[in-house]
Design a protein around this motif. Structure first.
Motif, PDB file in Angstrom:
ATOM      1  N   ILE A 249       0.856  -1.183   0.000  1.00  0.00           N
ATOM      2  CA  ILE A 249       0.000   0.000   0.000  1.00  0.00           C
ATOM      3  C   ILE A 249       0.888   1.228   0.000  1.00  0.00           C
ATOM      4  CG2 ILE A 249      -1.702   1.228   1.407  1.00  0.00           C
ATOM      5  CD1 ILE A 249      -2.055  -1.758   2.676  1.00  0.00           C
ATOM      6  N   LEU A 250       0.548   2.222  -0.807  1.00  0.00           N
ATOM      7  CA  LEU A 250       1.387   3.419  -0.817  1.00  0.00           C
ATOM      8  C   LEU A 250       0.552   4.674  -0.932  1.00  0.00           C
ATOM      9  CD1 LEU A 250       4.572   4.481  -2.420  1.00  0.00           C
ATOM     10  CD2 LEU A 250       2.527   5.417  -3.470  1.00  0.00           C
ATOM     11  N   SER A 251       0.930   5.688  -0.173  1.00  0.00           N
ATOM     12  CA  SER A 251       0.331   6.999  -0.411  1.00  0.00           C
ATOM     13  C   SER A 251       1.314   8.098  -0.031  1.00  0.00           C
ATOM     14  CB  SER A 251      -0.980   7.161   0.364  1.00  0.00           C
ATOM     15  OG  SER A 251      -1.695   8.240  -0.192  1.00  0.00           O
ATOM     16  N   GLY A 252       1.021   9.295  -0.529  1.00  0.00           N
ATOM     17  CA  GLY A 252       1.885  10.431  -0.231  1.00  0.00           C
ATOM     18  C   GLY A 252       1.032  11.648   0.053  1.00  0.00           C
ATOM     19  N   ILE A 253       1.633  12.601   0.721  1.00  0.00           N
ATOM     20  CA  ILE A 253       0.919  13.842   0.973  1.00  0.00           C
ATOM     21  C   ILE A 253       1.887  15.006   0.838  1.00  0.00           C
ATOM     22  CG2 ILE A 253       1.236  13.748   3.499  1.00  0.00           C
ATOM     23  CD1 ILE A 253      -1.873  14.800   3.357  1.00  0.00           C
ATOM     24  N   GLN A 254       1.410  16.085   0.232  1.00  0.00           N
ATOM     25  CA  GLN A 254       2.302  17.229   0.025  1.00  0.00           C
ATOM     26  C   GLN A 254       2.428  18.051   1.296  1.00  0.00           C
ATOM     27  OE1 GLN A 254       2.117  19.559  -3.642  1.00  0.00           O
ATOM     28  NE2 GLN A 254       0.168  18.547  -3.962  1.00  0.00           N
ATOM     29  N   PRO A 255       3.631  18.493   1.612  1.00  0.00           N
ATOM     30  CA  PRO A 255       3.795  19.391   2.759  1.00  0.00           C
ATOM     31  C   PRO A 255       3.601  20.828   2.289  1.00  0.00           C
ATOM     32  CG  PRO A 255       5.937  18.787   1.887  1.00  0.00           C
ATOM     33  CD  PRO A 255       4.911  18.118   1.007  1.00  0.00           C
TER      34      PRO A 255
ATOM     35  N   SER B 129       3.611  18.267 -15.456  1.00  0.00           N
ATOM     36  CA  SER B 129       4.062  16.870 -15.438  1.00  0.00           C
ATOM     37  C   SER B 129       3.959  16.242 -14.041  1.00  0.00           C
ATOM     38  CB  SER B 129       5.499  16.774 -15.962  1.00  0.00           C
ATOM     39  OG  SER B 129       6.346  17.519 -15.139  1.00  0.00           O
ATOM     40  N   TYR B 130       3.313  16.949 -13.133  1.00  0.00           N
ATOM     41  CA  TYR B 130       3.059  16.457 -11.772  1.00  0.00           C
ATOM     42  C   TYR B 130       2.596  14.990 -11.762  1.00  0.00           C
ATOM     43  CZ  TYR B 130       0.776  16.824  -7.111  1.00  0.00           C
ATOM     44  OH  TYR B 130       0.382  16.639  -5.823  1.00  0.00           O
ATOM     45  N   PRO B 131       1.617  14.614 -12.628  1.00  0.00           N
ATOM     46  CA  PRO B 131       1.137  13.217 -12.573  1.00  0.00           C
ATOM     47  C   PRO B 131       2.206  12.204 -12.972  1.00  0.00           C
ATOM     48  CG  PRO B 131      -0.419  14.616 -13.776  1.00  0.00           C
ATOM     49  CD  PRO B 131       0.818  15.426 -13.583  1.00  0.00           C
TER      50      PRO B 131
ATOM     51  N   LEU C 237       4.551   5.306   3.082  1.00  0.00           N
ATOM     52  CA  LEU C 237       3.901   6.604   3.164  1.00  0.00           C
ATOM     53  C   LEU C 237       4.979   7.677   3.105  1.00  0.00           C
ATOM     54  CD1 LEU C 237       0.965   7.459   3.658  1.00  0.00           C
ATOM     55  CD2 LEU C 237       1.600   7.806   6.012  1.00  0.00           C
ATOM     56  N   PHE C 238       4.807   8.628   2.211  1.00  0.00           N
ATOM     57  CA  PHE C 238       5.891   9.605   2.108  1.00  0.00           C
ATOM     58  C   PHE C 238       5.374  11.031   2.058  1.00  0.00           C
ATOM     59  CE2 PHE C 238       5.419  10.809  -2.264  1.00  0.00           C
ATOM     60  CZ  PHE C 238       4.691   9.759  -2.793  1.00  0.00           C
ATOM     61  N   ILE C 239       6.286  11.946   2.355  1.00  0.00           N
ATOM     62  CA  ILE C 239       5.977  13.370   2.345  1.00  0.00           C
ATOM     63  C   ILE C 239       6.463  13.904   1.004  1.00  0.00           C
ATOM     64  CG2 ILE C 239       6.302  15.547   3.572  1.00  0.00           C
ATOM     65  CD1 ILE C 239       7.080  13.854   6.040  1.00  0.00           C
TER      66      ILE C 239
ATOM     67  N   ASP D 140     -10.253  13.417  -5.389  1.00  0.00           N
ATOM     68  CA  ASP D 140      -9.606  14.327  -6.351  1.00  0.00           C
ATOM     69  C   ASP D 140      -8.297  13.767  -6.924  1.00  0.00           C
ATOM     70  OD1 ASP D 140      -8.570  14.543  -3.748  1.00  0.00           O
ATOM     71  OD2 ASP D 140      -7.710  16.490  -4.181  1.00  0.00           O
ATOM     72  N   GLN D 141      -7.769  12.735  -6.292  1.00  0.00           N
ATOM     73  CA  GLN D 141      -6.507  12.166  -6.778  1.00  0.00           C
ATOM     74  C   GLN D 141      -6.716  10.905  -7.606  1.00  0.00           C
ATOM     75  OE1 GLN D 141      -3.353  13.476  -6.369  1.00  0.00           O
ATOM     76  NE2 GLN D 141      -4.484  15.243  -5.610  1.00  0.00           N
ATOM     77  N   LYS D 142      -7.975  10.520  -7.763  1.00  0.00           N
ATOM     78  CA  LYS D 142      -8.268   9.255  -8.451  1.00  0.00           C
ATOM     79  C   LYS D 142      -7.752   9.296  -9.892  1.00  0.00           C
ATOM     80  CE  LYS D 142     -12.079   6.134  -9.278  1.00  0.00           C
ATOM     81  NZ  LYS D 142     -13.072   6.320 -10.323  1.00  0.00           N
TER      82      LYS D 142
ATOM     83  N   LEU E  76       5.458  12.391 -12.162  1.00  0.00           N
ATOM     84  CA  LEU E  76       6.239  12.160 -10.935  1.00  0.00           C
ATOM     85  C   LEU E  76       5.419  11.308  -9.964  1.00  0.00           C
ATOM     86  CD1 LEU E  76       8.752  12.617  -9.205  1.00  0.00           C
ATOM     87  CD2 LEU E  76       7.782  14.808  -8.468  1.00  0.00           C
ATOM     88  N   MET E  77       4.128  11.563  -9.919  1.00  0.00           N
ATOM     89  CA  MET E  77       3.267  10.764  -9.031  1.00  0.00           C
ATOM     90  C   MET E  77       3.232   9.307  -9.508  1.00  0.00           C
ATOM     91  SD  MET E  77      -0.381  11.785  -7.526  1.00  0.00           S
ATOM     92  CE  MET E  77      -1.566  10.568  -6.979  1.00  0.00           C
ATOM     93  N   ALA E  78       3.202   9.113 -10.811  1.00  0.00           N
ATOM     94  CA  ALA E  78       3.243   7.736 -11.342  1.00  0.00           C
ATOM     95  C   ALA E  78       4.550   7.061 -10.922  1.00  0.00           C
ATOM     96  CB  ALA E  78       3.117   7.756 -12.857  1.00  0.00           C
ATOM     97  N   ALA E  79       5.653   7.809 -11.006  1.00  0.00           N
ATOM     98  CA  ALA E  79       6.945   7.238 -10.603  1.00  0.00           C
ATOM     99  C   ALA E  79       6.919   6.866  -9.121  1.00  0.00           C
ATOM    100  CB  ALA E  79       8.069   8.233 -10.894  1.00  0.00           C
ATOM    101  N   ASP E  80       6.318   7.736  -8.288  1.00  0.00           N
ATOM    102  CA  ASP E  80       6.195   7.440  -6.852  1.00  0.00           C
ATOM    103  C   ASP E  80       5.514   6.098  -6.619  1.00  0.00           C
ATOM    104  OD1 ASP E  80       7.110   9.910  -5.825  1.00  0.00           O
ATOM    105  OD2 ASP E  80       5.109  10.813  -6.030  1.00  0.00           O
ATOM    106  N   ILE E  81       4.436   5.906  -7.363  1.00  0.00           N
ATOM    107  CA  ILE E  81       3.610   4.719  -7.127  1.00  0.00           C
ATOM    108  C   ILE E  81       4.290   3.475  -7.697  1.00  0.00           C
ATOM    109  CG2 ILE E  81       1.394   3.635  -7.712  1.00  0.00           C
ATOM    110  CD1 ILE E  81       0.204   6.538  -7.721  1.00  0.00           C
TER     111      ILE E  81
ATOM    112  N   TYR F 166       8.989  17.013  -3.268  1.00  0.00           N
ATOM    113  CA  TYR F 166       9.253  17.400  -4.668  1.00  0.00           C
ATOM    114  C   TYR F 166       7.968  17.940  -5.306  1.00  0.00           C
ATOM    115  CZ  TYR F 166      13.754  14.773  -5.332  1.00  0.00           C
ATOM    116  OH  TYR F 166      15.036  14.309  -5.309  1.00  0.00           O
ATOM    117  N   HIS F 167       6.869  17.285  -5.009  1.00  0.00           N
ATOM    118  CA  HIS F 167       5.594  17.777  -5.560  1.00  0.00           C
ATOM    119  C   HIS F 167       5.248  19.153  -5.007  1.00  0.00           C
ATOM    120  CE1 HIS F 167       4.439  13.604  -6.986  1.00  0.00           C
ATOM    121  NE2 HIS F 167       4.088  14.378  -7.988  1.00  0.00           N
ATOM    122  N   ALA F 168       5.553  19.358  -3.732  1.00  0.00           N
ATOM    123  CA  ALA F 168       5.195  20.645  -3.114  1.00  0.00           C
ATOM    124  C   ALA F 168       5.911  21.812  -3.792  1.00  0.00           C
ATOM    125  CB  ALA F 168       5.518  20.616  -1.620  1.00  0.00           C
TER     126      ALA F 168
END
Ligand code: ADP
Ligand code: TRP
Length: 320
Positions: A3-9, A123-125, A36-38, A145-147, A127-132, A41-43
């Protein structure tokens, strides 16, 4: 299952973040191996003050640990401590169709809100794809909203696997329907960019004042009221058991129950939950070495996994 999720600081965490993402992620730590990561980079796509970004990154770490993240179970880390993810984002970007990104609501919404149209935001998505994908995740708990971003990730992964061979696990989003959108003080989606939030660990007096400002209709005290259209009730039910929810709904319908009473019930429920966590957070905040150690240790474990996937992707594409 992974399971993985992230949240922007990128601001103080609020009830929308808690019920939409944190609580589901914390509950899932019981069901499988959780990453789970912070997402610092996205922020960077929205925060341009370095001191602020550092402070908010630490604050998110404290918030999660105070809310029950168990660092022995969950691999908890800063996104930027695994720089392999940016290389994977580049590899993925070479096969990501422009049209896929152009369709993303989140990008369009951010432009409407006045953010500059940078390449990073667009290109945010990716980087998010790479995260996942770099952690071979099966399940991604996020708010509604992130679906779409998880769907973009699936499209990219499927295309990669078809073109270069089976490197990536295809992830699924996990969205809890009953808390798909937590309303803010004004009834719109609770979001820091609308200024309508109730922060998890804001100043207690300010929090109470904000709860008292929740927008309602103006039915008089004695009139029966409809819980199902009331913002206060929508928030209250997130804290309540089924019985508590039914009891408050009955009081709404009976009349002689004002919105002031409902706000008090909500404030009591908020304090019962977050009061003790606030205490725990204050204790953790005294120990910044411990927080740093948790994040570094998490990054080490995450990095071992990330290196494996990156190597496979590089090899599949002919870089090594
Ligand atoms: P914000 O809208 O305040 O900028 P983010 O976009 O940083 O919040 O969201 C972080 C996480 O919290 C995401 O998984 C998002 O889906 C979830 N989330 C944010 N606000 C809400 C909300 N009002 N209801 C449900 N989930 C939310
Ligand atoms: N984009 C997510 C948000 O704003 C944060 C995020 C970044 C994320 N990478 C992720 C969430 C990977 C889940 C998986 O909330």
């Amino acid at each position: 299952m992974r399971i993985l999720s992230g949240i922007q600081p990128s601001g103080k965490l609020h009830l929308g973040n808690y019920f939409g993402m944190m609580q589901p992620a914390l509950q899932l730590q019981e069901r499988g191996e959780t990453f789970l990561f912070i997402a610092n980079y996205h922020a960077l796509t929205t925060v341009s003050d370095a001191t602020q970004l550092r402070a908010d990154t630490l604050a998110v770490a404290l918030d999660f640990l105070a809310c029950g993240l168990d660092p022995r179970r969950t691999i908890f880390f800063r996104q930027s401590d695994v720089p392999e993810v940016t290389e994977l984002a580049w590899l993925l970007s070479t096969l990501t169709p422009m049209g896929l990104l152009e369709r993303c609501h989140s990008y369009k919404d951010k432009l409407t809100k006045g953010l500059a149209a940078t390449h990073g935001l667009f290109s945010y998505p990716v980087l998010m794809a790479a995260d996942i994908l770099i952690y071979q995740s099966n399940l991604v708990p996020v708010g509604r909203d992130q679906k779409q971003h998880v769907e973009v990730t699936r499209d990219i992964a499927i295309k990669f696997n078809n073109q270069f061979g089976p490197v990536f696990t295809i992830p699924e989003p996990s969205i809890r329907d009953e808390v798909a959108v937590v309303p803010g003080l004004d009834g719109q989606k609770m979001s820091k960019s609308y200024g309508n939030t109730i922060e998890l660990f804001g100043d207690p007096k300010e929090t109470k004042a904000r709860i008292m400002r929740i927008v309602t209709d103006c039915k008089p005290l004695d009139a029966p009221k409809d819980p199902d259209t009331c913002n206060i009730f929508a928030l209250y039910q997130l804290f309540a058991t089924a019985e508590e929810r039914a009891a408050l709904a009955a009081r709404y319908r009976a009349g002689n129950f004002g919105y002031g009473h409902a706000k008090k019930a909500l404030h009591d429920a908020f304090e019962a939950k977050f009061g003790p966590l606030r205490q725990r957070r204050a204790e953790l905040a005294q120990n910044s070495d411990y927080i740093e150690e948790v994040l570094r240790n998490g990054a080490e474990r995450a990095r071992a996994e990330a290196r494996k996937t990156l190597r496979a992707a590089r090899h599949a594409m002919g870089i090594e």
